[in-house]
Design a protein around this motif. Sequence first.
Motif, PDB file in Angstrom:
ATOM      1  N   ARG A   1      23.893  23.385 -13.949  1.00 10.64           N
ATOM      2  CA  ARG A   1      22.733  22.496 -13.917  1.00 10.64           C
ATOM      3  C   ARG A   1      23.064  21.077 -14.391  1.00 10.64           C
ATOM      4  O   ARG A   1      22.165  20.240 -14.484  1.00 10.64           O
ATOM      5  CB  ARG A   1      21.620  23.058 -14.794  1.00 10.64           C
ATOM      6  CG  ARG A   1      20.967  24.325 -14.261  1.00 10.64           C
ATOM      7  CD  ARG A   1      19.717  24.653 -15.052  1.00 10.64           C
ATOM      8  NE  ARG A   1      18.794  23.511 -15.061  1.00 10.64           N
ATOM      9  CZ  ARG A   1      18.700  22.635 -16.070  1.00 10.64           C
ATOM     10  NH1 ARG A   1      19.447  22.744 -17.143  1.00 10.64           N
ATOM     11  NH2 ARG A   1      17.848  21.662 -15.996  1.00 10.64           N
TER      12      ARG A   1
ATOM     13  N   TYR B   1      18.718  21.186 -21.414  1.00 13.54           N
ATOM     14  CA  TYR B   1      19.754  22.184 -21.650  1.00 13.54           C
ATOM     15  C   TYR B   1      19.338  23.574 -21.166  1.00 13.54           C
ATOM     16  O   TYR B   1      20.179  24.335 -20.668  1.00 13.54           O
ATOM     17  CB  TYR B   1      20.087  22.234 -23.141  1.00 13.54           C
ATOM     18  CG  TYR B   1      21.323  23.039 -23.466  1.00 13.54           C
ATOM     19  CD1 TYR B   1      22.588  22.552 -23.126  1.00 13.54           C
ATOM     20  CD2 TYR B   1      21.233  24.259 -24.116  1.00 13.54           C
ATOM     21  CE1 TYR B   1      23.727  23.281 -23.417  1.00 13.54           C
ATOM     22  CE2 TYR B   1      22.366  25.004 -24.415  1.00 13.54           C
ATOM     23  CZ  TYR B   1      23.619  24.505 -24.069  1.00 13.54           C
ATOM     24  OH  TYR B   1      24.752  25.229 -24.356  1.00 13.54           O
ATOM     25  N   CYS B   2      18.057  23.883 -21.290  1.00 14.14           N
ATOM     26  CA  CYS B   2      17.597  25.242 -20.939  1.00 14.14           C
ATOM     27  C   CYS B   2      16.943  25.323 -19.567  1.00 14.14           C
ATOM     28  O   CYS B   2      16.575  26.406 -19.116  1.00 14.14           O
ATOM     29  CB  CYS B   2      16.627  25.749 -21.999  1.00 14.14           C
ATOM     30  SG  CYS B   2      17.336  25.800 -23.662  1.00 14.14           S
TER      31      CYS B   2
ATOM     32  N   MET C   1      27.308  19.884 -21.312  1.00 12.01           N
ATOM     33  CA  MET C   1      27.084  20.813 -20.205  1.00 12.01           C
ATOM     34  C   MET C   1      28.244  20.785 -19.217  1.00 12.01           C
ATOM     35  O   MET C   1      28.601  21.820 -18.634  1.00 12.01           O
ATOM     36  CB  MET C   1      25.757  20.487 -19.522  1.00 12.01           C
ATOM     37  CG  MET C   1      24.556  20.738 -20.433  1.00 12.01           C
ATOM     38  SD  MET C   1      22.961  20.309 -19.692  1.00 12.01           S
ATOM     39  CE  MET C   1      22.778  21.645 -18.508  1.00 12.01           C
TER      40      MET C   1
ATOM     41  N   GLU D   1      30.934  22.871 -20.692  1.00 13.27           N
ATOM     42  CA  GLU D   1      30.579  24.281 -20.591  1.00 13.27           C
ATOM     43  C   GLU D   1      30.503  24.765 -19.146  1.00 13.27           C
ATOM     44  O   GLU D   1      30.196  25.936 -18.895  1.00 13.27           O
ATOM     45  CB  GLU D   1      29.236  24.523 -21.288  1.00 13.27           C
ATOM     46  CG  GLU D   1      29.275  24.266 -22.787  1.00 13.27           C
ATOM     47  CD  GLU D   1      27.894  24.353 -23.450  1.00 13.27           C
ATOM     48  OE1 GLU D   1      27.839  24.390 -24.690  1.00 13.27           O
ATOM     49  OE2 GLU D   1      26.884  24.391 -22.711  1.00 13.27           O
ATOM     50  N   LYS D   2      30.790  23.852 -18.217  1.00 18.99           N
ATOM     51  CA  LYS D   2      30.729  24.161 -16.778  1.00 18.99           C
ATOM     52  C   LYS D   2      29.358  24.706 -16.378  1.00 18.99           C
ATOM     53  O   LYS D   2      29.235  25.650 -15.594  1.00 18.99           O
ATOM     54  CB  LYS D   2      31.841  25.131 -16.376  1.00 18.99           C
ATOM     55  CG  LYS D   2      33.239  24.608 -16.682  1.00 18.99           C
ATOM     56  CD  LYS D   2      34.303  25.517 -16.128  1.00 18.99           C
ATOM     57  CE  LYS D   2      35.697  25.044 -16.543  1.00 18.99           C
ATOM     58  NZ  LYS D   2      35.972  23.643 -16.167  1.00 18.99           N
ATOM     59  N   ASN D   3      28.339  24.124 -16.957  1.00 18.33           N
ATOM     60  CA  ASN D   3      26.970  24.518 -16.658  1.00 18.33           C
ATOM     61  C   ASN D   3      26.592  24.022 -15.264  1.00 18.33           C
ATOM     62  O   ASN D   3      26.683  22.814 -14.993  1.00 18.33           O
ATOM     63  CB  ASN D   3      26.020  23.924 -17.700  1.00 18.33           C
ATOM     64  CG  ASN D   3      24.614  24.477 -17.599  1.00 18.33           C
ATOM     65  OD1 ASN D   3      24.002  24.501 -16.541  1.00 18.33           O
ATOM     66  ND2 ASN D   3      24.076  24.931 -18.729  1.00 18.33           N
TER      67      ASN D   3
END
Length: 397
Positions: free
Chosen positions: A279, A8-9, A272, A275-277
């Motif tokens: 990564r 996640y990070c 993710m 959240e449109k991340n």
Amino acid sequence: MIGISKLYCGTVEPSDALRYGRHSGDLPSHLLQFSIDKKPVVVWNVTKACNLNCIHCYARAEGHTHEKELSHDQGLSLLDDLAAFGVPVVLFSGGEPLLRPDLVELANYAVSKGMRAVISTNGTLITKEKAAQLKEVGLSYVGVSLDGTEKVNDRFRGKKGAFRDALCGIKNCQEVGLKVGLRFTINRMNMGEIPYIFNILEEYNIPRACFYHLVYAGRGSDMVEEDLDHEETRKVVDLITDRTGDLHNRGIAKEVLTVDNHADGPYIYLRMLREKNPRAGEVLQLLKMNEGNSSGRGIGCVSWDGSVHADQFWRHYSFGSVLERPFSEIWPDLSNPLMAQLKEKMNHVKGRCAQCKWLDICAGNFRVRAEAVTGDIWAADPACYLTDEEIASSESA
């Protein structure tokens, strides 16, 4: 293990694992879950004795030594074989491993053979002297079990003062520069304690925490009713993810993992995506490298009496004894039908697991939980909390 901080990070990227060739003998410990050869990490329960009486103990540890525990010389022979077989890590567990008088010598021998040695402990017996000895022999990591605040933890551990003694053990490790982390088993009786565990990480400058989903084995099999329901599990995983993200955003480096429920991987990925991340694609690649549950393949267990199990929770089924055949012969022997099936478990799972689009990422999750609830090793894991819509999602897996 699902590395929440890694995924996640973004503290680990796919290239980090790829540059080592993904062979377990070459990977640093924080990348070991992405190995391609899946040489097993071996949990060695060196003793059944324990000074506590934890209500969720998978090993059903007792207050005394088991009469058939491997001798010192037998233990050295086991470590010789594991090293020759290419085992990258030996996790000394119990019972309470520090009740074994020769633990420091065994850990030293494992390190001398080129393996990483770690211990899983309740932490109450780590004196200043013991911490110094463990540091001197090159122990890589000490995982200390805490299940919440003092009142809650001591209830779980069956002994008043266990919390304070464990914190003292943690401080003793830190004073000699020995890496130490927390282990927390999630259930209904302590799910509200998770924020407190994150507070402890900050207050005591502890670099790592592993949050374990409950597995129905040993005394843990008596706690099925205390396991979280699916909605509670989702909230807890979100909480762990939120708190991990908060630490990362504040520049506080911590490694946070969830353990023993591989549905966490797809769940983080789907979050993710929502959240449109940017990564999310990298996370999916890492999850495919991880390959999900690895019982009988990437993790194995040797019991105090030399019995070999698919993992530390499969104590009711043994593939043989290291007193009769080396681990290196037992582990790859596919003449045992269950061992052969575990090596390719995705071909044998049933129900929702068989139809799930995340099967190559989760590998069917925990067979022990399925068997405990249904009597069928290959039934769907009842602790999978992904919805029918999520396992049949149009998102590419």
